[in-house]
Design a protein around this motif. Sequence first.
Motif, PDB file in Angstrom:
ATOM      1  N   LYS B  59       2.850   8.846 -10.286  1.00  0.00           N
ATOM      2  CA  LYS B  59       2.355  10.206  -9.633  1.00  0.00           C
ATOM      3  C   LYS B  59       2.532  10.147  -7.948  1.00  0.00           C
ATOM      4  O   LYS B  59       2.456  11.331  -7.845  1.00  0.00           O
ATOM      5  N   TYR B  60       2.512   9.047  -7.351  1.00  0.00           N
ATOM      6  CA  TYR B  60       2.237   9.233  -5.989  1.00  0.00           C
ATOM      7  C   TYR B  60       3.786   8.921  -5.283  1.00  0.00           C
ATOM      8  O   TYR B  60       4.451   8.375  -5.784  1.00  0.00           O
ATOM      9  N   THR B  61       3.820   9.578  -4.269  1.00  0.00           N
ATOM     10  CA  THR B  61       5.175   9.477  -3.531  1.00  0.00           C
ATOM     11  C   THR B  61       4.621   8.966  -2.075  1.00  0.00           C
ATOM     12  O   THR B  61       3.728   9.463  -1.176  1.00  0.00           O
ATOM     13  N   ILE B  62       5.618   7.917  -1.804  1.00  0.00           N
ATOM     14  CA  ILE B  62       5.265   7.297  -0.406  1.00  0.00           C
ATOM     15  C   ILE B  62       6.183   7.998   0.502  1.00  0.00           C
ATOM     16  O   ILE B  62       7.427   8.346   0.449  1.00  0.00           O
ATOM     17  N   THR B  63       5.494   8.592   1.425  1.00  0.00           N
ATOM     18  CA  THR B  63       6.058   9.619   2.553  1.00  0.00           C
ATOM     19  C   THR B  63       6.545   8.918   3.769  1.00  0.00           C
ATOM     20  O   THR B  63       7.043   9.227   4.778  1.00  0.00           O
ATOM     21  N   GLY B  64       5.698   7.672   3.938  1.00  0.00           N
ATOM     22  CA  GLY B  64       6.049   6.826   5.316  1.00  0.00           C
ATOM     23  C   GLY B  64       5.302   5.665   5.228  1.00  0.00           C
ATOM     24  O   GLY B  64       4.297   5.369   4.466  1.00  0.00           O
ATOM     25  N   GLY B  65       5.719   4.550   6.087  1.00  0.00           N
ATOM     26  CA  GLY B  65       5.152   3.556   6.203  1.00  0.00           C
ATOM     27  C   GLY B  65       5.529   2.212   5.211  1.00  0.00           C
ATOM     28  O   GLY B  65       6.553   2.609   4.812  1.00  0.00           O
ATOM     29  N   SER B  66       4.740   1.196   5.234  1.00  0.00           N
ATOM     30  CA  SER B  66       5.250   0.043   4.363  1.00  0.00           C
ATOM     31  C   SER B  66       4.159  -0.720   3.808  1.00  0.00           C
ATOM     32  O   SER B  66       2.850  -0.657   4.143  1.00  0.00           O
ATOM     33  N   VAL B  67       4.482  -1.404   2.931  1.00  0.00           N
ATOM     34  CA  VAL B  67       3.583  -2.233   2.160  1.00  0.00           C
ATOM     35  C   VAL B  67       4.423  -3.763   1.963  1.00  0.00           C
ATOM     36  O   VAL B  67       5.549  -3.409   1.356  1.00  0.00           O
ATOM     37  N   THR B  68       4.142  -4.772   2.292  1.00  0.00           N
ATOM     38  CA  THR B  68       4.678  -6.109   1.942  1.00  0.00           C
ATOM     39  C   THR B  68       3.827  -7.046   1.691  1.00  0.00           C
ATOM     40  O   THR B  68       2.434  -7.203   1.986  1.00  0.00           O
ATOM     41  N   LEU B  69       4.287  -7.963   0.896  1.00  0.00           N
ATOM     42  CA  LEU B  69       3.337  -9.084   0.492  1.00  0.00           C
ATOM     43  C   LEU B  69       4.325 -10.504   0.502  1.00  0.00           C
ATOM     44  O   LEU B  69       5.479 -10.555   0.110  1.00  0.00           O
ATOM     45  N   ASP B  70       3.737 -11.200   1.467  1.00  0.00           N
ATOM     46  CA  ASP B  70       4.475 -12.068   2.183  1.00  0.00           C
ATOM     47  C   ASP B  70       5.729 -11.953   2.713  1.00  0.00           C
ATOM     48  O   ASP B  70       6.706 -12.595   2.190  1.00  0.00           O
ATOM     49  N   GLY B  71       5.773 -10.642   3.244  1.00  0.00           N
ATOM     50  CA  GLY B  71       7.161 -10.183   3.866  1.00  0.00           C
ATOM     51  C   GLY B  71       8.019  -9.316   2.775  1.00  0.00           C
ATOM     52  O   GLY B  71       9.114  -8.694   3.321  1.00  0.00           O
ATOM     53  N   GLU B  72       7.825  -9.363   1.543  1.00  0.00           N
ATOM     54  CA  GLU B  72       8.625  -8.791   0.438  1.00  0.00           C
ATOM     55  C   GLU B  72       8.083  -7.304   0.411  1.00  0.00           C
ATOM     56  O   GLU B  72       7.020  -6.911   0.375  1.00  0.00           O
ATOM     57  N   ASP B  73       9.222  -6.526   0.444  1.00  0.00           N
ATOM     58  CA  ASP B  73       8.894  -5.156   0.393  1.00  0.00           C
ATOM     59  C   ASP B  73       8.243  -4.672  -1.021  1.00  0.00           C
ATOM     60  O   ASP B  73       8.966  -4.628  -1.997  1.00  0.00           O
ATOM     61  N   VAL B  74       6.933  -4.222  -0.992  1.00  0.00           N
ATOM     62  CA  VAL B  74       6.356  -3.888  -2.273  1.00  0.00           C
ATOM     63  C   VAL B  74       6.758  -2.726  -2.781  1.00  0.00           C
ATOM     64  O   VAL B  74       6.795  -2.416  -4.076  1.00  0.00           O
ATOM     65  N   LEU B  75       7.231  -1.784  -1.804  1.00  0.00           N
ATOM     66  CA  LEU B  75       7.384  -0.511  -2.235  1.00  0.00           C
ATOM     67  C   LEU B  75       8.769  -0.180  -2.859  1.00  0.00           C
ATOM     68  O   LEU B  75       9.044   0.598  -3.589  1.00  0.00           O
ATOM     69  N   GLU B  76       9.512  -1.199  -2.708  1.00  0.00           N
ATOM     70  CA  GLU B  76      10.904  -1.263  -3.547  1.00  0.00           C
ATOM     71  C   GLU B  76      10.842  -1.787  -4.803  1.00  0.00           C
ATOM     72  O   GLU B  76      11.944  -1.824  -5.800  1.00  0.00           O
ATOM     73  N   MET B  77       9.658  -2.356  -5.236  1.00  0.00           N
ATOM     74  CA  MET B  77       9.643  -3.150  -6.517  1.00  0.00           C
ATOM     75  C   MET B  77       8.956  -2.101  -7.399  1.00  0.00           C
ATOM     76  O   MET B  77       8.279  -1.125  -7.214  1.00  0.00           O
ATOM     77  N   SER B  78       9.485  -2.364  -8.957  1.00  0.00           N
ATOM     78  CA  SER B  78       8.885  -1.529  -9.961  1.00  0.00           C
ATOM     79  C   SER B  78       7.535  -2.195 -10.103  1.00  0.00           C
ATOM     80  O   SER B  78       7.027  -3.201  -9.586  1.00  0.00           O
ATOM     81  N   VAL B  79       6.848  -1.320 -10.941  1.00  0.00           N
ATOM     82  CA  VAL B  79       5.470  -1.639 -11.297  1.00  0.00           C
ATOM     83  C   VAL B  79       5.264  -3.049 -11.689  1.00  0.00           C
ATOM     84  O   VAL B  79       4.387  -3.742 -11.216  1.00  0.00           O
ATOM     85  N   ASP B  80       5.984  -3.350 -12.690  1.00  0.00           N
ATOM     86  CA  ASP B  80       5.893  -4.577 -13.299  1.00  0.00           C
ATOM     87  C   ASP B  80       6.199  -5.760 -12.207  1.00  0.00           C
ATOM     88  O   ASP B  80       5.851  -6.816 -12.528  1.00  0.00           O
ATOM     89  N   GLU B  81       7.396  -5.482 -11.487  1.00  0.00           N
ATOM     90  CA  GLU B  81       7.615  -6.357 -10.453  1.00  0.00           C
ATOM     91  C   GLU B  81       6.498  -6.815  -9.321  1.00  0.00           C
ATOM     92  O   GLU B  81       6.313  -8.058  -8.918  1.00  0.00           O
TER      93      GLU B  81
END
Lengths: 379, 259
Positions: B59-81
Amino acid sequence: MAGAVETTDEVASHLHPAGSFDVDDHPMPNGREEIWRFTPLRRLAGALDRQPTGAGAVDYRVEAPGEVAVASLAPGQAPRGTVLVPSDRAAAIASAETADALHVKVPAEVVVADPVAVTVQAGGGRSNGHVVLDVGPFAKVTLLLDHRGTGVHTANLEVVVGDGAEVTVVSVQDWDRDAVHLGQHEALVGRDASYRHIVVSLGGDVVRLNSNVRYAGTGGGADLYGLYFADAGQHLEHRLFVDHNAPHTRSHVDYKGALQGRDARTVWVGDVLIRKIAEQIETYEINRNLVLTDGAQADSVPNLEIETGEIVSAGHASATGRFDDEQLFYLQSRGITEEDARRLVVRGFFAGLLERIGIETVRDRLTEAIERRLAEVGV
Amino acid sequence: MSTLSIRDLQVSVNVGEGEDKQILHGVDLTINSGETHAIMGPNGSGKSTLAYSIAGHPKYTITGGSVTLDGEDVLEMSVDERARAGLFLAMQYPVEVPGVSVSNFLRTAKTAIDGEAPKLRTWMKDLKTAMSDLQMDPEFAQRNVNEGFSGGEKKRHEIMQLELLKPKMAILDETDSGLDIDALRVVSEGVNRAKTETGAGVLLITHYTRILRYIKPDFVHVFVAGRIVEEGGPELSERLEVEGYERYAAGAGAAKIGD
């Protein structure tokens, strides 16, 4: 209740005119008739032409425990014809063209532990059939009608549920992909008796089943369950009619279907008539459809005809939809892949109905068949 | 040691007719293993949006910024990933999944997270322990996921998953809402147990200070109108308990005008 003198026969259902054994009383439909408007008549492959059963077209294999009597009944030989009066042309042909109906008789008060299994193995060509399940008072039995193979098959099932009896019918349509099957299942539920009718339709090119119930006295209950899964091009049609013609009776209808692939088509029509005499009855019917891919169509038509308001409850519900995104999100947020999440949801959708099939081998076989279907389209 | 790093996160939601509404206006937050961060804010401030956009709700669209977990790009991952990478969201309104038993669901999730099916004997023991710790009836495992659960049962079930799935980072979205004091204590103990056992980082989203008596935060962030407006230690929550959110509301209004 002074003045409530009307007999049950005087109020006719608007949706279900009286039947007839005479094939000619059921003219060849043109597709505009209410009862035929959903059915692809051109794909019926002669099922509505009056034809005898061809040589080798069908084999009925019966496995019955010793306390069950298996015999045959000629047309007009009771109880054949006491419960089922053909309500459409297919049923009239099936009746007229079956000289020896299979008669499965369970004597009064006999509790049959193992199911009576009737395997209907069609070997291609035109066939007709008629089965009479005749259950005495306070007896208990499960009948499995297992349809396999291919051909063009019209067939009826007539069920006498004696007073206080407990009867379960499981009708499995596990046909080859090109079979055509039209039929009528009719039950008369005795006083304080209980009748469960479970339909599972997976195979066939066209399957159209009319499953009907009425009551011989007060206190009877009927549970009509159905599970269907249409693949690309299949037409699976289930029509139900519960005639509450006696007071203090109960009915519950629960049909669930899944559809996948281009032109997969399902039709569910659930009619309930509450006659004037049928006070203090309870009825509920629900149909849910899960559309798994584009290009499939599910029709769902619940109808209630109510002639008296003096009832405990009456309701119906119908829902057709795609996967619930919130369910998938919840499962995926726990690490489950989208594919596995979809499979879990479909499995869950059918789980309750599959559990109602008391025969473990049949349940396992159907569960596997459903899993194979899902794997085909990567759901 | 893991780090969840949120930088200038901006999120919008589709409000229908192709119209988007900006909810998060740039959120910065860093959570390390073993830390508990409380995000407190009034209704409608975007706290849940933060939680759900980290988890990847469509439902939500990321319009800017980043989220990383131990340097990995979380926003690129699917929900289950994201879940398999070690993120967990305890939902405010967990979803019913008819026909799927709790036991089947948990085992499927555990298998997905670990990449292999858990050994049956240890799994049955772990499940039993988790349920008894959270004071749940053993029959609970046979019920369908969230179907007919009371509010308290739903939250216990969420925390049971937290304990069994052992994520690196747990986001708890208003886990305290709708709980009576006994249930709140049981659920909080579950969170504390999970933290002690796995050293997970916790992002605790709440409207009230009540839960912070049981789960001690290391950091408190006040969230108003889609951004963090004040940060501090546990003492900040005590101040909020006394003063409420009113003084921020005025400030947020001014900030909005300034936008």
